[in-house]
Scaffold this motif. Structure first.
Motif, PDB file in Angstrom:
ATOM      1  N   SER A   1      -0.435  66.438  19.379  1.00 28.29           N
ATOM      2  CA  SER A   1      -1.213  65.359  20.442  1.00 28.29           C
ATOM      3  C   SER A   1      -0.454  64.935  21.353  1.00 28.29           C
ATOM      4  O   SER A   1       0.691  65.156  21.472  1.00 28.29           O
ATOM      5  N   PRO A   2      -0.860  64.559  21.830  1.00 30.63           N
ATOM      6  CA  PRO A   2      -0.430  63.710  23.123  1.00 30.63           C
ATOM      7  C   PRO A   2       0.711  63.441  23.261  1.00 30.63           C
ATOM      8  O   PRO A   2       1.018  62.133  22.854  1.00 30.63           O
ATOM      9  N   LYS A   3       2.210  63.257  23.699  1.00 39.16           N
ATOM     10  CA  LYS A   3       2.814  62.693  23.349  1.00 39.16           C
ATOM     11  C   LYS A   3       4.383  63.069  24.151  1.00 39.16           C
ATOM     12  O   LYS A   3       4.641  63.977  25.677  1.00 39.16           O
ATOM     13  N   ALA A   4       5.026  61.648  24.569  1.00 33.89           N
ATOM     14  CA  ALA A   4       6.504  62.085  25.103  1.00 33.89           C
ATOM     15  C   ALA A   4       8.075  61.963  24.404  1.00 33.89           C
ATOM     16  O   ALA A   4       7.725  61.941  22.731  1.00 33.89           O
ATOM     17  N   CYS A   5       9.307  62.414  24.279  1.00 31.70           N
ATOM     18  CA  CYS A   5      10.450  61.661  23.943  1.00 31.70           C
ATOM     19  C   CYS A   5      10.224  62.768  22.505  1.00 31.70           C
ATOM     20  O   CYS A   5      10.975  62.735  22.157  1.00 31.70           O
ATOM     21  N   SER A   6       9.657  63.500  22.569  1.00 32.28           N
ATOM     22  CA  SER A   6      10.124  65.105  21.431  1.00 32.28           C
ATOM     23  C   SER A   6      10.806  66.376  21.380  1.00 32.28           C
ATOM     24  O   SER A   6      11.004  65.803  23.563  1.00 32.28           O
ATOM     25  N   THR A   7      10.922  66.940  20.977  1.00 23.75           N
ATOM     26  CA  THR A   7      12.031  67.703  21.490  1.00 23.75           C
ATOM     27  C   THR A   7      11.108  69.434  21.306  1.00 23.75           C
ATOM     28  O   THR A   7      10.343  69.756  20.195  1.00 23.75           O
ATOM     29  N   MET A   8      11.698  69.899  21.484  1.00 25.80           N
ATOM     30  CA  MET A   8      11.045  71.357  21.866  1.00 25.80           C
ATOM     31  C   MET A   8      12.834  72.522  21.902  1.00 25.80           C
ATOM     32  O   MET A   8      12.905  72.843  23.115  1.00 25.80           O
ATOM     33  N   VAL A   9      12.746  73.156  20.797  1.00 25.00           N
ATOM     34  CA  VAL A   9      13.117  74.562  20.896  1.00 25.00           C
ATOM     35  C   VAL A   9      13.053  76.461  20.928  1.00 25.00           C
ATOM     36  O   VAL A   9      11.854  76.161  20.205  1.00 25.00           O
TER      37      VAL A   9
END
Length: 566
Positions: free
Chosen positions: A139-147
C-alpha cells in the motif's frame, strides 16, 4: 647513409604500460573508481590487481574511519535536473543498501499523499532506475521500515493520510508484511496468523535469521486513537512467524517512536533517542541483550552530553567501526525562528495567545495527524470566505441611510447650510425616491473607488514582499547539518557507557547540506549516503506555507573521506 647511422646510434625507447607502475601508484589510480562494481571488476585482471584492489578497499575504510574521528569529512551532493527523469521529491521514506544499489520505497509527497513506488540507485553510476516490479504491491505509505536480508528486501508497517471521504477520519496505520525478491523483481505479501498491531515510526534490525522491531505508534483493531509502545516483536525470516518477545526484569525504556536501532553484535542492539509525544524528547541510550530466551534491557551511561545533537528524534544512525554517526542541526547554526508549514507536515505549532505559551510549544514535536492545526472558523468543505452572487440581501446600513434621507429633506451640507431642496417644484413631478437613489448610488461609487485604491496599495505591498522573498531565496544557506559522533567502544562493558565526541574544528561543519529532517541515512561501501527529506533552512521556509515543493528534496548527499596524495 648519415640518417641510418644516426638511427642506429640513438637508444631504443621501450613502450611502458600500467603494469610498470609501482603498487602505490596503481592503488592511487584505482582509488578514483567508485567502491562498487567497477573496482570489484578490476580484481579479475590479475593477481597483482586483485591484491591492489583489496588494499584500496582497506585504505578507503581506514580513511573514512579516520575522517570521522577527526570530523574531517567531504560532502558530495548530487541534485537532479529540473526536467530529468528521476525519483520524485519525498520524505519519511525507507531505504536499504544491497550490493551495488540503494533501494528507496514510499514516502510522502508535497501534496499530502503517499507513494508505493520502488526506486533503485546505481551507486557505481549514480543514476536512478525504477524497476518495473511484479507481484502484490504494498500500500502507499510512509514511516515504514525496510531492511535487506540475503537477496530480498523486507518491508513492514507504515502509515498514510486518510481519504477525503468520508470526512473526519484519522490517518491509517499498517501491519502489512511484504518482501521484494531482488533477482526475481517481484513483491510478495506474506500473511501470518499472528502479527503485531498496525505500527509506524518503529525501529528495526536484522540478527541472523531474525528481524527485531521495537517501539513505534500502534493502533489496535478496536481502538480509534494511536498509542506509543515499547513492545518487542521478532520475525523468523525463514518460517515467517511472528513472536512477541518478553524481557526479564522491570527496567525498560519508556514508550516511544522515532528512535534509532543499531546492531552492536549478534546478541546486542542499541536503542537511542525517540519521542514520547508532545513536549517529550528522549536522549537516553539503552542496550537490549538478546542472549538466550530471557532478553533484558541495560541502561547505558551517556558522557559528554553537552556535545550531543540537539535532536535525537527521527534521526537515522550509521555505524562505522565503533562509532555511531548522527546528522543534526550544526553547532554553528543560529537559533532558527519558529516555522509553520502546510497542514500535511507535522511541525511545532505557534500559539498566538501569548509569548510564554509560544515558548512552551516550541519544544513540542509535531503531529502527523494534523491535530495541532489552529482551527479556522471561517473554513468549510467546499471553499472559504465566499458569498453567493445574484442573491438579494437586506443591508441594514443602506436601509437606515435611505430612511434618513427621506425623513430629512433639509439635511445640512458640508458647510453647515441646508442644501437646496430641488423637490419644491411641481408636486406632480416630485418623486422622493429618485433623488434619494441618486445620492445613494453616488456614495456607493465613492466607496468602490476607495476599495480599489486600497486594493492597489495592497498589491504593491505584496509585490515588494515577493521581491524581498526572492532575494532571500537566493541567499546562501544559513543552517547546515552537522555531524555528531558517539563512541560506543565501551557500550558492552560490565558498567556500560558511551561518549559523545567533541568536534576539533568548528569550521569543518560549514560545507554540510541544508538542515533537513525526515531523510534516510544509510551506510554504503566506504561512504555514507543521505537522501531526501524536508529542508529546515530559514531561506527555504519563507513563503512556503501552502506549497512544500520548495522544501521537500530529492537530492543525494555522500559523506566520504578526503583524498590523500601519495
Amino acid at each position: 647513409m648519415i640518417e641510418s647511422a644516426a638511427t642506429t646510434s640513438a637508444p631504443s625507447k621501450e613502450l611502458l604500460s600500467i603494469e610498470d607502475l609501482p603498487d602505490e601508484v596503481l592503488e592511487f589510480v584505482l582509488g578514483f573508481l567508485p567502491p562498487y562494481k567497477d573496482i570489484h571488476d578490476c580484481m579479475l585482471v590479475s593477481k597483482r590487481w586483485r591484491r591492489c584492489v583489496r588494499n584500496v578497499i582497506k585504505i578507503k575504510r581506514r580513511n573514512l574511519n579516520k575522517a570521522i574521528n577527526d570530523f574531517d569529512i567531504v560532502w558530495k551532493t548530487i541534485t537532479p535536473a529540473a526536467m530529468a527523469p528521476t525519483i520524485t521529491k519525498r520524505y519519511s521514506h525507507s531505504a536499504a543498501v544491497h550490493d551495488n544499489s540503494m533501494y528507496v520505497f514510499g514516502g510522502c509527497t508535497c501534496s499530502m499523499t503517499t507513494f508505493n513506488d520502488l526506486w533503485r540507485l546505481d551507486l557505481s553510476k549514480r543514476l536512478w532506475v525504477r524497476p518495473l516490479t511484479m507481484g502484490t504491491y504494498p500500500s502507499p505509505k510512509a514511516c515504514s521500515t525496510m531492511v535487506c536480508y540475503k537477496d530480498s528486501l523486507v518491508l513492514f508497517g507504515g502509515w498514510t493520510y486518510p481519504p477525503s471521504y468520508p470526512l473526519h477520519q484519522s490517518w491509517h496505520l499498517f501491519n502489512e508484511l511484504h518482501t521484494y525478491d531482488i533477482k526475481a523483481n517481484r513483491w510478495t505479501c506474506i500473511n501470518t496468523a499472528v502479527t503485531p498491531p498496525p505500527t509506524a515510526g518503529h525501529s528495526v534490525s536484522i540478527h541472523g535469521n531474525w528481524m527485531v522491531i521495537f517501539g513505534g505508534l500502534q493502533r489496535a483493531s478496536n481502538v480509534v486513537h494511536s498509542t506509543k509502545t515499547n513492545d518487542i516483536w521478532k520475525l523468523n525470516l525463514e518460517t515467517w512467524n511472528w513472536y512477541k518477545q518478553e524481557t526479564f526484569g522491570h527496567l525498560k525504556p519508556q514508550e516511544r517512536y522515532g528512535q534509532s536501532q543499531t546492531v552492536l553484535d549478534d546478541e546486542n542492539v542499541l536503542i537511542m533517542g525517540g519521542s514520547g509525544g508532545p513536549q517529550i524528547f528522549f536522549s537516553d541510550i539503552w542496550i537490549l541483550n538478546m542472549k538466550g530466551n530471557h532478553w533484558k534491557w541495560i541502561k547505558v551511561e551517556v558522557r559528554n552530553s553537552h556535545h550531543a545533537p540537539p535532536n535525537l528524534w527521527c534521526n537515522p544512525v550509521c555505524k562505522i567501526e565503533d562509532k555511531l554517526i548522527v546528522l543534526s542541526k550544526s553547532r554553528q547554526n543560529p537559533q532558527s525562528p519558529f516555522m509553520f508549514i502546510s497542514r500535511g507536515v507535522w511541525t511545532p505549532p505557534v500559539d498566538p495567545r501569548g509569548d510564554n505559551r509560544g515558548e512552551l510549544l516550541q519544544r513540542r514535536p509535531g503531529r502527523i495527524d494534523m491535530a495541532d492545526r489552529v482551527v479556522d472558523h471561517d473554513e468549510n468543505v467546499n471553499g472559504r470566505r465566499g458569498t453567493l452572487k445574484g442573491v438579494k440581501r437586506n443591508n441594514a446600513g443602506d436601509e437606515a441611510e435611505r430612511q434618513m434621507l427621506l425623513s430629512d429633506p433639509n439635511k445640512p451640507g458640508p458647510s453647515g447650510a441646508p442644501e437646496p431642496n430641488e423637490r419644491m417644484g411641481l408636486a406632480a413631478f416630485n418623486d422622493p425616491n429618485v433623488d434619494v437613489d441618486q445620492k445613494m448610488n453616488a456614495r456607493r461609487l465613492l466607496r468602490q473607488e476607495k476599495m480599489k485604491l486600497s486594493e492597489e496599495k495592497l498589491k504593491a505591498k505584496l509585490c515588494i514582499a515577493a521581491k524581498h522573498k526572492a532575494k532571500e531565496f537566493s541567499k546562501p544557506k544559513k543552517n547546515v547539518l552537522g555531524m555528531y559522533v558517539l563512541d560506543v567502544a565501551h557500550a558492552l562493558d560490565s558498567e556500560p557507557y558511551v561518549t559523545w565526541m567533541p568536534i576539533k574544528d568548528p569550521d569543518l561543519e560549514r560545507d554540510g547540506p541544508e538542515e533537513t529532517m525526515l531523510y534516510t541515512f544509510v551506510s554504503g561501501k566506504s561512504e555514507l549516503i543521505m537522501f531526501g527529506g524536508i529542508h529546515k533552512d530559514d531561506g527555504s521556509l519563507i513563503a512556503c506555507t501552502t506549497n512544500l515543493s520548495q522544501q521537500v528534496s530529492n537530492s543525494l548527499h555522500f559523506i566520504t573521506a578526503p583524498r590523500y596524495v601519495i
